[in-house]
Design an enzyme around this catalytic site. Structure first.
Site, PDB file in Angstrom:
ATOM      1  N   HIS A  79       0.879  -1.186   0.000  1.00 58.59           N
ATOM      2  CA  HIS A  79       0.000   0.000   0.000  1.00 58.59           C
ATOM      3  C   HIS A  79       0.910   1.227   0.000  1.00 58.59           C
ATOM      4  O   HIS A  79       2.004   1.191   0.568  1.00 58.59           O
ATOM      5  CB  HIS A  79      -0.837   0.101   1.269  1.00 58.59           C
ATOM      6  CG  HIS A  79      -1.747  -1.050   1.557  1.00 58.59           C
ATOM      7  ND1 HIS A  79      -1.321  -2.206   2.140  1.00 58.59           N
ATOM      8  CD2 HIS A  79      -3.087  -1.191   1.380  1.00 58.59           C
ATOM      9  CE1 HIS A  79      -2.345  -3.024   2.299  1.00 58.59           C
ATOM     10  NE2 HIS A  79      -3.430  -2.443   1.846  1.00 58.59           N
ATOM     11  N   ASP A  93     -10.743 -12.353  10.108  1.00 59.50           N
ATOM     12  CA  ASP A  93      -9.678 -12.357   9.107  1.00 59.50           C
ATOM     13  C   ASP A  93      -8.335 -12.455   9.824  1.00 59.50           C
ATOM     14  O   ASP A  93      -7.739 -11.450  10.178  1.00 59.50           O
ATOM     15  CB  ASP A  93      -9.789 -11.032   8.327  1.00 59.50           C
ATOM     16  CG  ASP A  93      -8.933 -10.984   7.081  1.00 59.50           C
ATOM     17  OD1 ASP A  93      -8.442 -12.040   6.659  1.00 59.50           O
ATOM     18  OD2 ASP A  93      -8.770  -9.891   6.527  1.00 59.50           O
TER      19      ASP A  93
HETATM   20  C1  XLS Z   1      -7.601  -6.788   4.187  1.00 54.35           C
HETATM   21  C2  XLS Z   1      -7.144  -6.955   2.810  1.00 54.35           C
HETATM   22  C3  XLS Z   1      -5.979  -6.069   2.413  1.00 54.35           C
HETATM   23  C4  XLS Z   1      -5.834  -6.020   0.931  1.00 54.35           C
HETATM   24  C5  XLS Z   1      -5.028  -4.888   0.424  1.00 54.35           C
HETATM   25  O1  XLS Z   1      -8.335  -7.574   4.749  1.00 54.35           O
HETATM   26  O2  XLS Z   1      -6.838  -8.301   2.605  1.00 54.35           O
HETATM   27  O3  XLS Z   1      -4.814  -6.493   3.041  1.00 54.35           O
HETATM   28  O4  XLS Z   1      -5.286  -7.194   0.438  1.00 54.35           O
HETATM   29  O5  XLS Z   1      -5.552  -3.661   0.779  1.00 54.35           O
HETATM   30 NI    NI Z   2      -7.644  -9.763   4.336  1.00 53.16          NI
END
Ligand code: XLS
Ligand code: NI
Ligand code: NI
Length: 433
Positions: free
Chosen positions: A110, A316
């Site tokens: 990013h 997540d």
């Molecule tokens: C978050 C996302 C992020 C994206 C990129 O849950 O997986 O990491 O892959 O912004």
């Molecule tokens: Ni993710």
């Protein structure tokens, strides 16, 4: 102090060399590949070409191990925790040494991972320019390429109500400026793709939300990005990454089919593909490989964030993938569409906060790479022995001739089918009741 890591010749992982392929290594040897053999040809391509591994910069070089219940646990000797350019450069140099020692040819980041945000947009962009120059130098020196970059449109407080779906047009404008800059960076660094993850594009309550305007604003945002991409001649693929929830209660890019519906509704399906992260897929209540298979079926699977959650958890956790069956099902789809290029398998994964040793960064990636190498081998075997595919073909064989063929070709009608039914249908399973 950290100063010794400032020079271009500094070594960040002096105790670890390039990771060799050593299939006979003892179980206790963890700094070797036992399955991943980059140059080995399998099903017509090298493993490296099929797998196209990528290291994600955010977790692996910006992750601290902090969680909602506790502070950072991961301290890296080159990282003094400061928001300075010198620290950003040390991290980047450490990153490229890490990619090279692992033999991983791609990375992803990013904008805010690589360079500190300044007091205003102009200062932020100057910081980015300086770091991107270093990134270009390191890419050229090592041969590591950029799988994709993306914008962080979710961490800064200005984005608390979303970016492209924000009720305030000025926040939308700020996000647009950020994307413009990151597309210039994508072009400069030769990115294969550019990702949009709609971090806070969603809602917490429908009572305060104009759903259709928010979705339309997002589509407008994407259309402007397509126009700018064409204007500057950036040729990478645009990817949207679905996720159903977290951080918002409901995220608009819920899962693969929701994104595909959105793209088709707004006429964007020729300009975007999907970056599928299976940990998000399972959060949406689907099987691990579901979104990968769905996106691929529509010709829209662009890349994969190859991580996993725990099936018994509901969030997540971005774990390194270690399940060979899951990897096999992913690789089966990847082989069926003849590869992911210009996409790849990006390790959007983080070591656990208890994994404080530097070597754990290597061990985690090696384990995941070996898992996917095994998945590739198993998928190849499944494809080559044709056992499953022949059964599947038989299962649908009634569509190859007669009335089935007519249905397939969309050249029949309810009337004709009604007449045919009497003559052609046999219900062996009903006959026995
Ligand atoms: C978050 C996302 C992020 C994206 C990129 O849950 O997986 O990491 O892959 O912004
Ligand atoms: Ni993710
Ligand atoms: Ni991701």
């Amino acid at each position: 102090m950290v100063d010794k890591y400032d020079s271009a010749s500094a070594e960040y992982f002096p105790d670890i060399g390039e990771i060799p392929y050593s299939p006979e290594a003892e179980p206790a040897q963890t700094l070797v590949f036992k399955h991943y053999n980059a140059k080995q040809v399998i099903h017509g391509k090298t493993m490296e070409e099929w797998l196209r591994f990528s290291v994600c910069f955010w977790h692996t070089f910006r992750g601290t191990g902090s969680d909602p219940f506790g502070a950072a646990t991961l301290s890296r000797p080159w990282d003094d925790g400061s928001n300075t350019m010198a620290n950003a450069k040390r991290r980047l140099r450490a990153g490229f040494e890490f990619f090279t020692k692992l033999g991983i040819k791609f990375w992803a980041f990013h904008d805010r991972d690589i360079a500190p945000e300044g007091r205003d947009l102009a200062e932020t962009n100057r910081n980015l320019d300086e770091i991107v120059d270093l990134a270009l130098e390191l890419q050229t020196k090592t041969g590591v390429r950029l799988l994709w970059n993306t914008c962080n449109l979710f961490s800064h407080p200005r984005y608390m109500n979303g970016a492209a779906s924000n009720p305030d047009a000025h926040v939308f404008a700020y996000a647009a400026a950020q994307v413009k800059k990151s597309l210039d960076i994508a072009k400069k660094l030769g990115a294969g793709n550019f990702v949009f993850w709609g971090g806070r594009e969603g809602y917490h309550t429908l009572l305060n939300t104009q759903i259709l305007s928010e979705l339309s604003h997002m589509a407008t945002f994407f259309k402007m990005a397509v126009a700018y991409k064409k204007k500057i001649g950036f040729t990478g693929t645009f990817l949207i990454e679905p996720k159903p929830k977290e951080p918002t209660k409901h995220q608009y890019d819920y899962d693969a089919m929701t994104v595909i519906g959105f793209l088709k509704h707004f006429g964007l399906e020729n300009d975007f593909k999907l970056n599928v992260e299976p940990n998000h897929t399972t959060l949406a209540g689907h099987a691990y490989e579901h979104d990968i298979v769905m996106a691929s079926a529509f010709g829209l699977l662009g890349s994969v964030d190859s991580n996993t959650g725990s099936p018994d958890l509901g969030w997540d956790t971005d774990q390194f993938p270690m399940d060979v069956k899951n990897a096999t099902l992913v690789m089966k789809t990847v082989i069926e569409q003849n590869g992911l290029q210009p996409g790849g398998l990006n390790f959007d994964c983080k070591v656990r906060r208890e994994s404080t040793d530097l070597r754990d960064m290597f061990v985690a990636h090696i384990g995941a790479m070996d898992t996917f190498a095994r998945g590739l081998k198993c998928a190849t075997r499944m494809m080559e022995d044709k056992f499953m595919s022949q059964h599947v073909q038989t299962r649908y064989s009634s569509y190859e001739k007669g009335i089935g063929k007519k249905i397939e070709e969309n050249s029949t009608s309810l009337e004709e089918l009604e007449v045919t039914t009497d003559k052609s249908m046999v219900f062996p399973y009903l006959a026995i009741v």
